[in-house]
Write an enzyme that holds these catalytic residues in place. Structure first.
Site, mmCIF file in Angstrom:
data_model
loop_
_atom_site.group_PDB
_atom_site.id
_atom_site.type_symbol
_atom_site.label_atom_id
_atom_site.label_comp_id
_atom_site.label_asym_id
_atom_site.label_seq_id
_atom_site.Cartn_x
_atom_site.Cartn_y
_atom_site.Cartn_z
ATOM 1 N N GLY A 55 -7.729 21.564 69.372
ATOM 2 C CA GLY A 55 -7.495 22.800 70.116
ATOM 3 C C GLY A 55 -6.061 22.815 70.592
ATOM 4 O O GLY A 55 -5.398 21.773 70.588
ATOM 5 N N CYS A 82 -8.575 15.002 67.514
ATOM 6 C CA CYS A 82 -7.368 15.561 68.093
ATOM 7 C C CYS A 82 -7.588 15.934 69.567
ATOM 8 O O CYS A 82 -7.803 15.055 70.384
ATOM 9 C CB CYS A 82 -6.869 16.739 67.246
ATOM 10 S SG CYS A 82 -5.156 17.139 67.601
ATOM 11 N N TYR A 83 -7.601 17.216 69.902
ATOM 12 C CA TYR A 83 -7.859 17.585 71.302
ATOM 13 C C TYR A 83 -9.176 16.979 71.771
ATOM 14 O O TYR A 83 -9.286 16.486 72.893
ATOM 15 C CB TYR A 83 -7.904 19.115 71.434
ATOM 16 C CG TYR A 83 -8.130 19.595 72.854
ATOM 17 C CD1 TYR A 83 -7.081 19.690 73.750
ATOM 18 C CD2 TYR A 83 -9.412 19.938 73.295
ATOM 19 C CE1 TYR A 83 -7.286 20.113 75.047
ATOM 20 C CE2 TYR A 83 -9.633 20.356 74.598
ATOM 21 C CZ TYR A 83 -8.567 20.455 75.475
ATOM 22 O OH TYR A 83 -8.770 20.874 76.760
ATOM 23 N N HIS A 169 -6.351 14.420 61.862
ATOM 24 C CA HIS A 169 -7.334 15.396 61.369
ATOM 25 C C HIS A 169 -7.970 14.914 60.064
ATOM 26 O O HIS A 169 -7.423 15.144 58.989
ATOM 27 C CB HIS A 169 -6.658 16.747 61.138
ATOM 28 C CG HIS A 169 -6.287 17.441 62.402
ATOM 29 N ND1 HIS A 169 -7.178 18.197 63.129
ATOM 30 C CD2 HIS A 169 -5.121 17.470 63.097
ATOM 31 C CE1 HIS A 169 -6.582 18.671 64.204
ATOM 32 N NE2 HIS A 169 -5.334 18.245 64.205
ATOM 33 N N GLU A 171 -10.420 16.149 58.643
ATOM 34 C CA GLU A 171 -11.019 17.281 57.926
ATOM 35 C C GLU A 171 -10.075 17.937 56.919
ATOM 36 O O GLU A 171 -10.515 18.639 56.019
ATOM 37 C CB GLU A 171 -11.546 18.330 58.921
ATOM 38 C CG GLU A 171 -10.501 19.083 59.739
ATOM 39 C CD GLU A 171 -10.039 18.342 60.985
ATOM 40 O OE1 GLU A 171 -10.136 17.108 61.030
ATOM 41 O OE2 GLU A 171 -9.545 19.010 61.908
ATOM 42 N N ASP A 227 -18.904 38.307 47.373
ATOM 43 C CA ASP A 227 -19.364 38.212 48.757
ATOM 44 C C ASP A 227 -20.399 39.278 49.103
ATOM 45 O O ASP A 227 -21.463 38.979 49.652
ATOM 46 C CB ASP A 227 -18.180 38.319 49.728
ATOM 47 C CG ASP A 227 -17.082 37.325 49.398
ATOM 48 O OD1 ASP A 227 -17.391 36.339 48.691
ATOM 49 O OD2 ASP A 227 -15.932 37.528 49.810
ATOM 50 N N LYS A 370 -15.528 30.283 50.168
ATOM 51 C CA LYS A 370 -15.855 30.957 48.907
ATOM 52 C C LYS A 370 -16.768 30.113 47.994
ATOM 53 O O LYS A 370 -17.751 30.611 47.459
ATOM 54 C CB LYS A 370 -14.549 31.264 48.169
ATOM 55 C CG LYS A 370 -14.696 32.253 47.047
ATOM 56 C CD LYS A 370 -14.792 33.634 47.611
ATOM 57 C CE LYS A 370 -14.716 34.730 46.618
ATOM 58 N NZ LYS A 370 -14.621 36.024 47.308
#
Ligand code: XMP
Length: 514
Positions: A55, A82-83, A169, A171, A227, A370
């Site tokens: 964040g 992180c945060y 991070h 991710e 979509d 996607k």
């Protein structure tokens, strides 16, 4: 059998959906909740693990997002990123301070003992850092497990209480072993079994949609793109003929596309969508007469769409819900994170919420990327060629024709594009190129065909490879394929005497050719 769940608590970081996605990649279901969600509610969900995201704030400042100490004492493994890592330390009595310099970008990390999180990760590897503050002292019970040149505590853990903190991070793909680290957390720390699949997402959504809609009426703008098609089929599985889908053929679709969409989703198809096709070609061409400026074209096409849709909606009468095929990248593009989420009108169907009188918007794909939407599509039995369709802009061929749009120019670009797509598929390149299409330049030039002089249009072929559609490189299509496409277009498409291949990257170009 009870479904395993990992909860991601959102502190406003930009990679939060990626965290959720990585968990789903371990075949574990994952949901994101605001940091404001009461702890009681989180407890009730009985998650196998809790991940606190990054964040933009500093955890030691008075009004920064926070969490209670109890979160770390429930016996549920918590991973702070992180945060989230800093907050964990701050709340548990460690110290977080402003660093002398921001640590940003790819950074060399060394891990130094046998943390379960680093199983399968070499002692030195590259991680992605993005922080101003750093953990200067870990809380009692924590042991530092890795560091970088500028960050004495890049990760730490209190195994006994199952609390884990990571400053970098894992991710993002820039972190070489990020997936391994998150997988270690999900599988080895949280002890998930990883038996969740996309079919479970489908079942879950169907249940939620039924609960929300009750016996209400639902309206969906179906474009035939991935979509909106997936969203429509999901809705139809959930609520059957309470759903009505409106498909506007604006005459700017690819060759035969209107009929293809109708064949799959219309009355002859296998879905129960109350499919309404509006043939609005003439209306659009009329409105676009004499218009050459691309932004103006987009605007006209968008506005006309809303008008047509409004007319149809009026015929249907009162609707309770409007479905939108918004997917996660749309949410990001419009600058809305989970923490600041307001409803966005999807750029393909922009403005719809204003013209239809309805209670609520349903966006069943809002949390998915996607490729995940495609998985859902396959799960729902939507044909491959629709599921793997390349992106097609809402304004359609209107922005692939330079200058004024006319029915004749639409025919030319449709025919050329169809040949191009056919040859790319024949060459086995259709799943490897990010996006490819033909555009019609406004340039006419002299040529010779047979014994005759011609004065015809030039077609531009475009093909790009891209990860995120923000940047792109022209694809290196084999010359013989290009040559074949050129020859067929010149021979088969009346009105074209030149074919060019656009090798511009983005930036400075854009992907579209308008
Ligand atoms: P550009 O041309 O901006 O395209 O590099 C990036 C991606 O966005 C698509 N695109 C659009 N999609 N409405 C859409 O729904 C639009 O007005 C629009 N303009 C561009 C484009 O096809 C590419 O995938």
């Amino acid at each position: 059998m009870k479904r395993e769940l990992v909860v991601v608590i959102d502190f406003g970081g930009q990679y939060n959906q990626l965290v959720a996605r990585r968990v789903r990649e371990c075949n574990v279901y994952c949901e994101i909740y605001s940091y404001k969600t009461p702890l009681e509610k989180i407890k009730e969900m009985d998650p196998k693990g809790i991940i606190l995201t990054g964040g933009p704030n500093s955890c030691y400042e008075a009004n920064s997002p926070t969490c209670s100490k109890e979160l770390f004492e429930m016996g549920i493994p918590v991973l702070g990123l992180c945060y989230g890592a800093q907050l964990m330390q701050h709340v548990l009595g460690g110290k977080v301070e402003k660093a002398d310099a921001r640590e940003y970008g790819k950074t060399a990390l060394t891990h130094k003992n046998n943390s379960i999180l680093f199983e399968g990760v070499p002692e030195s590897s590259t991680v992605w850092m993005s922080h101003f503050d750093y953990i200067s002292k870990v809380a009692d019970g924590f042991e530092i497990t890795s560091y970088t040149d500028n960050c004495p505590c890049a990760s730490c853990e209190d195994v006994k209480n199952q609390n884990y903190a990571i400053q970098f991070h894992p991710e993002v793909l820039h972190t070489e072993y990020g997936k391994t680290i998150l997988k270690n957390y999900v599988m080895n720390v949280c002890k998930c079994s990883g038996d969740w699949r996309m079919d479970a997402f489908v079942d879950e959504q169907i249940k939620q949609i039924r609960k929300k809609v009750g016996d209400g009426k639902v309206l969906c703008a179906l474009s035939g793109g991935v979509d909106s098609s997936v969203a429509a089929v999901l809705l139809s599985k959930a609520i059957g003929n309470q759903l009505t889908c409106v498909f506007v053929d604006h005459g700017l679709l690819r060759k035969n596309e209107g009929d293809e969409v109708e064949a799959v989703f219309g009355p002859e198809g296998e879905y129960d969508l109350n499919f309404i096709r509006v043939n609005a070609q003439e209306r659009y061409y009329e409105k676009l007469k004499g218009v050459t400026e691309p932004e103006r074209k987009r605007k006209i096409i968008g506005e006309e769409f809303i008008r047509v849709f409004e007319e149809e909606a009026k015929k249907i009468g009162k609707v309770d819900f409007l479905v939108q095929g918004t997917i996660y990248p749309d949410v990001v593009e419009s600058g809305l994170g989970g923490e600041s989420a307001v409803i966005k009108s999807h750029h393909n169907v922009g403005g719809l919420p204003d013209v239809v009188d309805f209670k609520e918007i349903i966006e069943p794909l809002r949390d998915l990327f996607k490729d995940e939407v495609r998985k859902v599509g396959l799960e729902l039995g939507i044909p491959d060629y629709l599921v793997f369709r390349q992106p097609f802009p809402g304004p359609g061929l209107g922005i692939r024709i330079i200058g004024e749009v006319t029915a004749e120019k639409v025919r030319i670009v449709q025919d050329a594009d169809a040949i191009y797509r056919e040859e790319i598929a024949k060459a086995g390149l259709d799943r490897t190129i990010g996006q490819y299409f033909a555009a019609l330049t406004n340039m006419r030039s002299v040529g010779v065909m047979g014994d005759e002089r011609t004065y015809d249009y030039a077609i531009a072929l475009r093909a790009v490879n891209t990860v995120d559609f923000m940047t792109a490189e022209a694809a290196q299509i084999p010359y013989d394929v290009l040559n074949k496409v050129m020859s067929r277009i010149i021979n088969e498409v009346r009105g074209v005497n030149r074919v060019m291949y656009d090798i511009t990257s983005k930036p400075p170009g854009t992907i579209e050719f308008e």
